[in-house]
Structures are given as structure tokens and as C-alpha cells.
Motif scaffolding. Structure first.
Motif, PDB file in Angstrom:
ATOM      1  N   THR A 150     159.055 -38.772  13.764  1.00  0.00           N
ATOM      2  CA  THR A 150     158.772 -37.480  13.506  1.00  0.00           C
ATOM      3  C   THR A 150     158.475 -37.039  12.269  1.00  0.00           C
ATOM      4  OG1 THR A 150     160.921 -36.611  13.984  1.00  0.00           O
ATOM      5  CG2 THR A 150     159.479 -37.050  15.861  1.00  0.00           C
TER       6      THR A 150
ATOM      7  N   GLY B  19     159.779 -32.956  15.740  1.00  0.00           N
ATOM      8  CA  GLY B  19     160.864 -33.295  16.865  1.00  0.00           C
ATOM      9  C   GLY B  19     162.123 -33.917  15.814  1.00  0.00           C
TER      10      GLY B  19
ATOM     11  N   LEU C 105     166.112 -38.873  18.918  1.00  0.00           N
ATOM     12  CA  LEU C 105     165.267 -38.195  20.289  1.00  0.00           C
ATOM     13  C   LEU C 105     165.430 -39.160  21.390  1.00  0.00           C
ATOM     14  CD1 LEU C 105     161.966 -36.678  19.138  1.00  0.00           C
ATOM     15  CD2 LEU C 105     163.808 -35.570  20.179  1.00  0.00           C
TER      16      LEU C 105
ATOM     17  N   CYS D 127     163.800 -39.159  24.838  1.00  0.00           N
ATOM     18  CA  CYS D 127     162.846 -37.748  24.537  1.00  0.00           C
ATOM     19  C   CYS D 127     162.740 -36.947  25.844  1.00  0.00           C
ATOM     20  CB  CYS D 127     161.539 -37.981  24.036  1.00  0.00           C
ATOM     21  SG  CYS D 127     161.237 -38.963  22.696  1.00  0.00           S
TER      22      CYS D 127
ATOM     23  N   SER E 254     167.251 -29.705  22.455  1.00  0.00           N
ATOM     24  CA  SER E 254     166.333 -30.264  21.437  1.00  0.00           C
ATOM     25  C   SER E 254     165.760 -31.798  21.635  1.00  0.00           C
ATOM     26  CB  SER E 254     167.153 -30.128  20.001  1.00  0.00           C
ATOM     27  OG  SER E 254     168.068 -30.858  19.837  1.00  0.00           O
TER      28      SER E 254
ATOM     29  N   ASN F 163     161.492 -33.909  24.535  1.00  0.00           N
ATOM     30  CA  ASN F 163     160.376 -33.464  23.587  1.00  0.00           C
ATOM     31  C   ASN F 163     159.205 -34.171  24.186  1.00  0.00           C
ATOM     32  OD1 ASN F 163     158.194 -34.008  21.534  1.00  0.00           O
ATOM     33  ND2 ASN F 163     159.830 -33.344  20.155  1.00  0.00           N
TER      34      ASN F 163
ATOM     35  N   CYS G 214     156.852 -36.305  22.357  1.00  0.00           N
ATOM     36  CA  CYS G 214     157.372 -37.844  21.541  1.00  0.00           C
ATOM     37  C   CYS G 214     157.462 -38.701  22.670  1.00  0.00           C
ATOM     38  CB  CYS G 214     158.330 -37.434  20.674  1.00  0.00           C
ATOM     39  SG  CYS G 214     158.041 -36.334  19.280  1.00  0.00           S
TER      40      CYS G 214
END
Length: 301
Positions: A230, A263, A267, A270, A279, A282, A285
Motif C-alpha cells: 500500500t 491501507g 493487512l 484484508c 483497519s 480493506n 486491497c
């Protein structure tokens, strides 16, 4: 599914290879060799993340891969609950010990390939963050004298047929420059202790930084590589992936690179499967996994 924990070294109970071997069904795909993915979770070489381990293995297994999770040598043997009250350190964690762990894991998989029905021409290594550094290190050093001197076997046995790198750290010189210039006190403290894990000191020399950066060893012998990152990752900067891709292009190594606009670091998949907090969810992503699977299928025809 054969789920087993294998102790990689006789003298270390903490370095383990976890197998997720799909059953050889008599009803379909009987005796069919399957591709495999070896997963190296991240964790700054301080520990290995659960979020980047079994859930990722299960996702690949659902698509027909035999999967393996390597818990490699790290600075701490237990989970870090409080950075102000850290566990006793492992003074033998410094690089290249984790690389030896991964190389030995590759030997174990290939030695058992006929029993597990692993296609030895289709073994990928997939790493995240520090685990991606480890995966990239194997990708650039599989044919090095370092591994040959340690194991004294045919170096082809170490070679991954493909490498998948999620938000990888591959350039320690870049990291030091940017951390010195930009990082807050927490970040600097994190990298100090991570430096002790990797280098044995929080103040490594320029030579150590260079020798431990896979980006400096990319060659035409580096396996095809898939990278994703990211753009606003503030722990492992996206320039790591950009520089590695540039070197792959220079040496005409097939690669695919995806840099998503936004991002947080770490992750994993994700989605809710691996989210430690909101968080880590995503949707933009999340597509990295499907992209990586399509890329793998192309190279594993």
C-alpha cells in the motif's frame, strides 16, 4: 487433511513447519500431484503473526494447494503482550538463521514430496513483511554459497518456483534512511529492537544493511515474483516493493506488482478472516489474493 507440526531442527522446539496436506481422495483427483505454498508470517523478526499464518494457509488450501506455515527463528520465543515488558530475547535469532530455517523447510517438503503428493516443480513461497523479507531472501540466495556450505546438497532443492511478497521489507538501507529522516519515536524504538533481532545490534553497519537487503542480490536466477503493497504503509515503505520490482525488470525476471493507494501495514487477507481491528478490513486491497492466485496459475501451468 493431514495437519502436522514438524520440528525443523533437533535442538530447537520453536522452529516448526506446520503442514496442511489435502487428502488424496479415491473419488476424485486420485494420486494427483498438487502445487504447494509455504507461508512465512511477518512480525518484525520479533515473533511470527498468527494473522498471517493459518488463515492464509486455509485460503490457499481451499483452492487446491498443499500449504505449509513456517514458524522461523525470531528474537522472542513468546508472544509480545507489552513492549514495556518484553520476554527474554533469543540471542541466536540474527540473520541468516531464519534463512537456514526456510531452506531446511524446503528440504523437508521435497524429501516428503512423494508421500504428500507435492509437485516439486510448483512450490511457491509466500511471505508478509519480515516474512516477505525471508521469502525474498530465499528467492535471491537459493543458489548461494551460503546455503551450499550450510547444507551441502544440490542447491536446486532450495529453489522456490515462485515468490509472493506482501508489503515486503527488502531494502534495509532505504529503511534506515527514511526512519532516520521521518519516523516518530515509537517507530524508531520498534526498528531499534527489530535491528537487534536481525543484526544482533540496533546500530548495524552499512555493510550489514547491504548484505541483508535482498534487493541487492536480484539476478536472472531469481524466481518469478508477485508483489503487493500500500502506498501509505508507514511501517514498511512502499519503495521497498518498487525497488525490488525495478531490479526484477532490470534482470528480465517475470513479475507482477500491485501498489494500492491506501491501507495500514499488516493487512494479511484484508477481511474479517484475519482482522485484528477494523483497519485490517480493506475491500480495495482484498483483491490481492485473487490476483496472486491467477498469477500463480499462469506460472504453474
Amino acid at each position: 487433511m493431514l495437519i502436522e507440526k514438524i520440528q525443523v531442527w533437533d535442538d530447537s522446539e520453536t522452529v516448526t513447519l506446520h503442514t496442511y496436506i489435502l487428502n488424496n481422495s479415491m473419488e476424485f483427483q486420485k494420486d494427483q500431484l498438487r502445487p504447494a505454498v509455504v507461508i512465512c508470517p511477518g512480525g518484525g523478526y520479533l515473533g511470527t503473526s498468527d494473522r498471517e499464518a493459518e488463515p492464509v494457509a486455509m485460503r490457499f488450501a481451499s483452492l487446491g494447494y498443499h500449504t505449509f506455515v513456517l514458524r522461523y527463528t525470531t528474537y522472542f520465543k513468546g508472544k509480545i503482550q507489552d513492549f514495556n515488558n518484553l520476554p527474554a530475547p533469543n540471542e541466536k535469532s540474527a540473520y541468516p538463521q531464519p534463512l537456514f530455517d526456510l531452506a531446511k523447510a524446503m528440504l523437508i517438503i521435497r524429501e516428503n514430496a512423494s508421500k504428500w503428493l507435492v509437485d516439486t516443480d510448483k512450490i511457491a513461497v509466500c511471505g508478509f513483511s519480515a516474512g516477505a523479507h525471508l521469502s525474498a531472501s530465499l528467492g535471491v540466495h537459493w543458489n548461494s554459497s551460503l546455503l551450499n556450505e550450510k547444507f551441502n546438497v544440490d542447491h536446486e532443492l532450495f529453489k522456490p518456483n515462485a515468490v509472493i511478497l506482501g508489503y515486503p521489507l527488502v531494502d534495509y538501507q532505504l529503511m534506515k534512511e527514511k526512519i532516520d529522516a521521518e519516523a516518530n519515536e515509537f517507530m524508531k524504538g520498534f526498528w531499534d529492537i527489530s535491528g537487534k533481532a536481525v543484526f544482533g545490534t540496533s546500530n548495524p553497519s552499512s555493510e550489514q544493511l547491504s548484505e541483508t537487503s535482498p534487493v541487492n542480490y536480484v539476478s536472472s536466477q531469481t524466481p518469478p515474483t508477485f508483489l503487493w503493497h500500500t502506498a501509505d504503509d508507514d511501517l514498511v515503505y512502499a519503495e521497498n516493493s518498487l525497488r525490488f520490482a525495478t531490479m526484477l525488470a532490470k534482470h528480465k525476471v517475470p513479475y507482477e506488482l500491485h501498489v494500492f493507494e491506501s491501507g495500514v501495514h499488516g493487512l494479511s487477507l484484508c477481511d474479517e478472516t484475519t482482522a485484528g481491528d477494523a483497519s485490517h478490513i480493506n475491500l480495495e486491497c482484498k483483491v490481492w489474493f485473487d490476483l496472486a492466485h491467477s498469477w500463480l496459475k499462469k506460472h504453474f501451468r
